[in-house]
Write a protein that holds these residues in place. Structure first.
Motif: not given
Length: 121
Positions: A105-121
């Protein structure tokens, strides 16, 4: 049972673009606000962007004008289009959502596991 699964991360050169996606699955009745957070190595987790169920968006100052958050309510997904990426955008990007399950009956907070972003030359 709810799952949030992120995708779209990877290695990109400075100035490049990536599009992240997060899909929610399970016995979902409704989803309120959806968020993207990021956490860089040895730094605190920070809010990157959010979008309400009626598409009101908010962004961290550091990404305004470069990132765009969007959502597809029919598919229970949220996206983050990231342009003009900088090395300081390197982090694990995590999705968060306020979800109402069929059995609750109530909203609950859920999280994903994540995805890595790497910005590099």
């Amino acid at each position: 049972q709810v799952q949030l699964v992120e995708s779209g991360g990877g290695l990109v050169q400075p100035g490049g673009s990536l599009r992240l996606s997060c899909a929610a699955s399970g016995s979902i009745s409704n989803i309120n606000t959806m968020y993207w957070y990021r956490q860089a190595l040895r730094k605190q987790r920070e809010l990157v962007a959010s979008i309400t169920s009626n598409f009101i968006t908010n962004y961290a100052d550091s990404v305004k004008g470069r990132f765009t958050i969007s959502r597809d309510n029919a598919k229970n997904t949220v996206h983050l289009q990231m342009n003009s990426l900088k090395s300081e955008d390197t982090a694990a990007y995590l999705c968060k959502a306020e979800i109402l399950l069929d059995t609750r009956k109530q909203f609950q907070t859920h999280w994903g596991q994540g995805t890595q972003v790497t910005v590099s030359s």
